[in-house]
Write a protein that holds these residues in place. Structure first.
Motif, PDB file in Angstrom:
ATOM      1  N   GLN A  66     -21.404 -49.234  18.639  1.00 45.55           N
ATOM      2  CA  GLN A  66     -21.915 -48.752  17.358  1.00 45.55           C
ATOM      3  C   GLN A  66     -22.929 -49.726  16.784  1.00 45.55           C
ATOM      4  N   LEU A  68     -25.328 -50.461  13.051  1.00 44.52           N
ATOM      5  CA  LEU A  68     -25.429 -50.166  11.622  1.00 44.52           C
ATOM      6  C   LEU A  68     -26.825 -49.642  11.327  1.00 44.52           C
ATOM      7  N   LYS A  69     -26.900 -48.414  10.841  1.00 42.45           N
ATOM      8  CA  LYS A  69     -28.196 -47.812  10.527  1.00 42.45           C
ATOM      9  C   LYS A  69     -28.642 -48.145   9.114  1.00 42.45           C
ATOM     10  N   ASN A  70     -27.693 -48.181   8.191  1.00 38.19           N
ATOM     11  CA  ASN A  70     -28.043 -48.394   6.781  1.00 38.19           C
ATOM     12  C   ASN A  70     -27.007 -49.321   6.153  1.00 38.19           C
ATOM     13  N   ARG A  71     -27.422 -50.524   5.802  1.00 34.65           N
ATOM     14  CA  ARG A  71     -26.467 -51.487   5.269  1.00 34.65           C
ATOM     15  C   ARG A  71     -25.976 -51.091   3.877  1.00 34.65           C
ATOM     16  N   THR A  73     -25.411 -47.862   2.758  1.00 38.14           N
ATOM     17  CA  THR A  73     -24.445 -46.755   2.832  1.00 38.14           C
ATOM     18  C   THR A  73     -23.361 -47.003   3.880  1.00 38.14           C
ATOM     19  N   GLY A  74     -23.602 -47.963   4.778  1.00 37.96           N
ATOM     20  CA  GLY A  74     -22.647 -48.195   5.858  1.00 37.96           C
ATOM     21  C   GLY A  74     -22.762 -47.202   6.994  1.00 37.96           C
ATOM     22  N   GLU A  75     -23.836 -46.387   6.973  1.00 37.41           N
ATOM     23  CA  GLU A  75     -24.007 -45.374   8.024  1.00 37.41           C
ATOM     24  C   GLU A  75     -24.137 -46.041   9.393  1.00 37.41           C
ATOM     25  N   ARG A  76     -23.414 -45.471  10.375  1.00 39.01           N
ATOM     26  CA  ARG A  76     -23.407 -46.015  11.724  1.00 39.01           C
ATOM     27  C   ARG A  76     -23.948 -44.997  12.726  1.00 39.01           C
ATOM     28  N   GLU A  77     -24.321 -45.522  13.878  1.00 35.98           N
ATOM     29  CA  GLU A  77     -24.768 -44.659  14.974  1.00 35.98           C
ATOM     30  C   GLU A  77     -24.104 -45.141  16.262  1.00 35.98           C
ATOM     31  N   CYS A 246     -28.204 -55.207  11.321  1.00 38.01           N
ATOM     32  CA  CYS A 246     -28.741 -53.896  11.695  1.00 38.01           C
ATOM     33  C   CYS A 246     -29.468 -53.908  13.050  1.00 38.01           C
TER      34      CYS A 246
END
Length: 352
Positions: A66, A68-71, A73-77, A246
């Motif tokens: 995984q 981190l896409k957006n620190r 919002t915590g959005e992951r990919e 990120c």
């Protein structure tokens, strides 16, 4: 001392190791991570000496991780990538490793590394390294353990998903090969590790089973698990650091960034100070505190001279600068030498 393996001891400060092996992509970023570790106050920095094609011959071997896409919002990919390509980003030549080792010395931070073959061992031994590490995937690679045991350094073993029996076998192999400088590193699998897989109480099991220091290699964000590990008595912490969480590569997502690394070291040192001594020892400041919070023995009512002092005649009030409450037996059951007013403090000289 960071590599003192004489025993596991809560009297020594916890050694703090920052893992930079998976989060650099060449000599410049490796040096930047050393700078970060040194500035934060770490005791050591760990890398991974890898030959990607030798360890993973096929590009078809895939690794899922995984990022981190957006620190905010915590959005992951979730990313799937060739393991060989991932490892190739971590490769340095032996001359580059030598330069990095010298750089660590200049920064007054200890260098050690995970190794995977005899050639890497010979190089690190020649460079004067005091410690090497065997990754959890190699805990049953007993030939590698025997090779590592030939040198006078400390050998760390990661436990990963190994059973206790496999850890015992690995320790036996090292000891039978003449190595008695061992650190056992409780290393839950996962990047980041799932809470259910961390099993921090295993630290206590390892401390009871083996006469060697126990470390905790943390694969979770933040310092929560590390604080708990220190409270459970680990001798060493290993925490991964990154220049940017990120970055699209494994392990960055749960790693400490520069300011967090410094905060992490301060937090661990604060926890150690707060844990203190198993025996309650008062500080000089506590000894010098005025007895405002303690109670003195006082008269609950007027007491006439000659009266026998009973419990009903006594009260207990602050401050505690008179007869301490726990010494009320010095006046109970005795006659008052003189008349005492309600609220007056009693002393042993007031009775006979």
């Amino acid at each position: 001392m960071i590599f003192d393996c004489t025993s596991s001891s809560s009297k020594r400060p916890v050694s703090i190791v920052f893992e930079a092996g998976p989060t650099h992509d060449g000599l410049p970023t490796a040096k930047a991570l050393v700078d970060m570790a040194a500035k934060a106050g770490a005791d050591a920095v760990k890398f991974q000496i890898v030959d990607a094609k030798k360890i993973v011959p096929s590009k078809e071997t895939l690794f899922i991780y995984q990022v981190l896409k957006n620190r905010d919002t915590g959005e992951r990919e979730t990313v799937t990538e060739s393991l060989q390509e991932i490892l190739s980003r971590r490769e340095l030549t032996f001359p580059e490793w030598a330069e990095l080792i010298d750089y660590c010395k200049a920064k007054n931070v200890l260098f050690f590394a995970t190794i995977s073959n005899a050639e890497e061992m010979e190089f690190l031994a020649g460079a004067g390294c005091a410690c090497v590490k065997i990754c959890s995937g190699d805990i049953n690679y007993h030939h590698l353990l025997r090779l590592a045991a030939r040198f006078p350094w400390v050998v760390q073993i990661d436990t990963g998903s190994a059973t206790i029996g496999e850890v015992e076998q690995a320790v036996d192999v090292l000891e039978q090969a003449g190595c008695h400088k061992i650190i056992i590193n409780h290393c839950p699998s996962g990047y980041p590790a799932r809470l259910e897989s961390i099993n921090l109480r295993t630290v206590q099991t390892l401390r009871q089973m083996f006469p060697y220091p126990v470390a905790f290699s943390d694969h979770t964000p933040g310092a929560t698990m590390d604080i708990a590990a220190v409270a459970l008595g680990v001798d060493m912490l290993e925490k991964t650091i990154t220049l940017d969480r990120c970055i699209r590569s494994p392990e960055h997502i749960m790693s400490l960034e520069p300011q967090e690394a410094a905060d992490f070291v301060r937090t661990i040192r604060d926890v150690e100070t707060a844990l203190g001594n198993p025996r309650r020892i008062m500080t000089q400041e506590e000894r010098n505190m005025p007895p405002v919070a303690r109670r003195s023995v006082v008269a609950a009512r007027d007491i006439a001279a000659g009266e026998v002092v009973t419990q009903e005649m006594l009260d207990y009030a602050r401050p505690g600068d008179g007869l301490p409450a726990h010494l009320d037996g010095l006046v109970l059951g005795k006659q008052a030498r003189r008349a005492l007013r309600q609220g007056e403090k009693l002393s042993p000289s007031d009775v006979e």
